[in-house]
Design a protein around this motif. Sequence first.
Motif, PDB file in Angstrom:
ATOM      1  N   ARG A 150      -1.204  -7.347  -8.067  1.00 51.84           N
ATOM      2  CA  ARG A 150       0.244  -7.290  -8.903  1.00 51.84           C
ATOM      3  C   ARG A 150      -0.460  -7.245 -10.503  1.00 51.84           C
ATOM      4  O   ARG A 150       0.260  -6.708 -11.116  1.00 51.84           O
ATOM      5  CB  ARG A 150       1.157  -8.575  -8.754  1.00 51.84           C
ATOM      6  CG  ARG A 150       1.891  -8.474  -7.633  1.00 51.84           C
ATOM      7  CD  ARG A 150       2.799  -9.611  -7.124  1.00 51.84           C
ATOM      8  NE  ARG A 150       3.693  -9.441  -5.976  1.00 51.84           N
ATOM      9  CZ  ARG A 150       3.873 -10.382  -5.223  1.00 51.84           C
ATOM     10  NH1 ARG A 150       3.611 -11.745  -5.604  1.00 51.84           N
ATOM     11  NH2 ARG A 150       4.522 -10.218  -4.150  1.00 51.84           N
ATOM     12  N   THR A 151      -1.353  -8.264 -10.619  1.00 50.29           N
ATOM     13  CA  THR A 151      -1.825  -8.372 -12.061  1.00 50.29           C
ATOM     14  C   THR A 151      -2.533  -7.067 -12.762  1.00 50.29           C
ATOM     15  O   THR A 151      -2.164  -6.525 -13.384  1.00 50.29           O
ATOM     16  CB  THR A 151      -2.915  -9.326 -12.261  1.00 50.29           C
ATOM     17  OG1 THR A 151      -2.250 -10.598 -11.705  1.00 50.29           O
ATOM     18  CG2 THR A 151      -3.342  -9.661 -13.474  1.00 50.29           C
ATOM     19  N   GLU A 152      -3.163  -6.445 -11.763  1.00 49.89           N
ATOM     20  CA  GLU A 152      -3.688  -5.014 -12.044  1.00 49.89           C
ATOM     21  C   GLU A 152      -2.666  -4.076 -12.136  1.00 49.89           C
ATOM     22  O   GLU A 152      -2.891  -3.118 -12.873  1.00 49.89           O
ATOM     23  CB  GLU A 152      -4.861  -4.737 -10.952  1.00 49.89           C
ATOM     24  CG  GLU A 152      -5.408  -3.448 -11.044  1.00 49.89           C
ATOM     25  CD  GLU A 152      -6.366  -2.924  -9.941  1.00 49.89           C
ATOM     26  OE1 GLU A 152      -7.207  -2.040 -10.043  1.00 49.89           O
ATOM     27  OE2 GLU A 152      -6.582  -3.699  -8.968  1.00 49.89           O
ATOM     28  N   ASN A 153      -1.621  -4.336 -11.287  1.00 55.41           N
ATOM     29  CA  ASN A 153      -0.599  -3.080 -11.200  1.00 55.41           C
ATOM     30  C   ASN A 153       0.409  -3.301 -12.627  1.00 55.41           C
ATOM     31  O   ASN A 153       0.552  -2.488 -13.403  1.00 55.41           O
ATOM     32  CB  ASN A 153       0.418  -3.223 -10.384  1.00 55.41           C
ATOM     33  CG  ASN A 153       1.578  -2.266 -10.198  1.00 55.41           C
ATOM     34  OD1 ASN A 153       1.459  -1.319 -10.692  1.00 55.41           O
ATOM     35  ND2 ASN A 153       2.503  -2.447  -9.483  1.00 55.41           N
ATOM     36  N   ALA A 154       0.468  -4.583 -13.078  1.00 54.44           N
ATOM     37  CA  ALA A 154       1.269  -4.907 -14.357  1.00 54.44           C
ATOM     38  C   ALA A 154       0.354  -4.267 -15.557  1.00 54.44           C
ATOM     39  O   ALA A 154       0.952  -3.650 -16.332  1.00 54.44           O
ATOM     40  CB  ALA A 154       1.434  -6.203 -14.445  1.00 54.44           C
ATOM     41  N   ASP A 155      -0.916  -4.660 -15.232  1.00 54.43           N
ATOM     42  CA  ASP A 155      -1.976  -3.909 -16.562  1.00 54.43           C
ATOM     43  C   ASP A 155      -1.898  -2.449 -16.446  1.00 54.43           C
ATOM     44  O   ASP A 155      -1.891  -1.835 -17.454  1.00 54.43           O
ATOM     45  CB  ASP A 155      -3.301  -4.693 -16.224  1.00 54.43           C
ATOM     46  CG  ASP A 155      -4.154  -4.192 -17.364  1.00 54.43           C
ATOM     47  OD1 ASP A 155      -3.957  -4.384 -18.513  1.00 54.43           O
ATOM     48  OD2 ASP A 155      -5.471  -3.740 -17.120  1.00 54.43           O
TER      49      ASP A 155
ATOM     50  N   VAL B 213      -3.024 -10.489  -3.065  1.00 52.53           N
ATOM     51  CA  VAL B 213      -1.896  -9.763  -3.484  1.00 52.53           C
ATOM     52  C   VAL B 213      -1.395 -10.167  -5.030  1.00 52.53           C
ATOM     53  O   VAL B 213      -0.916  -9.327  -5.730  1.00 52.53           O
ATOM     54  CB  VAL B 213      -0.406 -10.390  -2.648  1.00 52.53           C
ATOM     55  CG1 VAL B 213       0.739  -9.876  -3.120  1.00 52.53           C
ATOM     56  CG2 VAL B 213      -0.692 -10.024  -1.181  1.00 52.53           C
ATOM     57  N   GLU B 214      -1.881 -11.588  -5.383  1.00 55.84           N
ATOM     58  CA  GLU B 214      -1.630 -11.779  -6.737  1.00 55.84           C
ATOM     59  C   GLU B 214      -2.524 -10.889  -7.827  1.00 55.84           C
ATOM     60  O   GLU B 214      -2.040 -10.472  -8.976  1.00 55.84           O
ATOM     61  CB  GLU B 214      -1.828 -13.197  -7.067  1.00 55.84           C
ATOM     62  CG  GLU B 214      -1.379 -13.675  -8.362  1.00 55.84           C
ATOM     63  CD  GLU B 214       0.232 -13.448  -8.475  1.00 55.84           C
ATOM     64  OE1 GLU B 214       0.457 -13.095  -9.899  1.00 55.84           O
ATOM     65  OE2 GLU B 214       1.015 -13.689  -7.880  1.00 55.84           O
ATOM     66  N   ALA B 215      -3.478 -10.453  -7.390  1.00 57.12           N
ATOM     67  CA  ALA B 215      -4.570  -9.647  -7.918  1.00 57.12           C
ATOM     68  C   ALA B 215      -4.270  -8.417  -8.030  1.00 57.12           C
ATOM     69  O   ALA B 215      -4.180  -7.811  -9.420  1.00 57.12           O
ATOM     70  CB  ALA B 215      -6.016  -9.956  -7.279  1.00 57.12           C
TER      71      ALA B 215
END
Length: 197
Positions: A31-36, A27-29
Amino acid sequence: MSDENAAQGETPETELPETETPEVDPVEALRTENADLKDKLLRTIAEMENLRKRNERDVADTRSYAIAGFARDMLSATDALNRALLVIPQDAREAADGTLKSLIEGIELAERETQRLLAKHGVKQIESAGRKFDPHKHQAMFEVPNTEVPEGTVVQVVQEGFEIGERVLRPAMVGVAKGGPAAAPAANGAEGVDKSA
């Protein structure tokens, strides 16, 4: 068996302790990819908006200044018509009749029409006489000693200047006042000022 392994040049198998790889929270991965991806999208949108604005500005400039070269050439034709009228003395104009009168009227008409057409396309005459000298719009041809007007005032126009939009097509050729009221304090000489330097 260990002797056979040693005889064959193999080292005995030793078990290495397993290193724990940190588990990545999926989930955190995401979220990071989504923000990028969101950051990249916003940057792309901003770049496209800047490109659109630049293109609009370029199109507007092209519309405004596309005829600048042609207008500059037309100014020489207008100047020729104006000089033709200046050559004819005023009393000869008034006394003219028949063909000469028609010729004078034709030259005047052609000059007015050329000026009208230039104005229609955004070419306007630079107001110079009586104004402060502006190096961006005027070209000083000579200085005129004149204490009745402030120094740096345009007192004579040799050739009219023209501009299109914010750009100068041709600077006005002018005579500029020297020694007027703005120069009066310097002419009196301030005490304690060394003028020999």
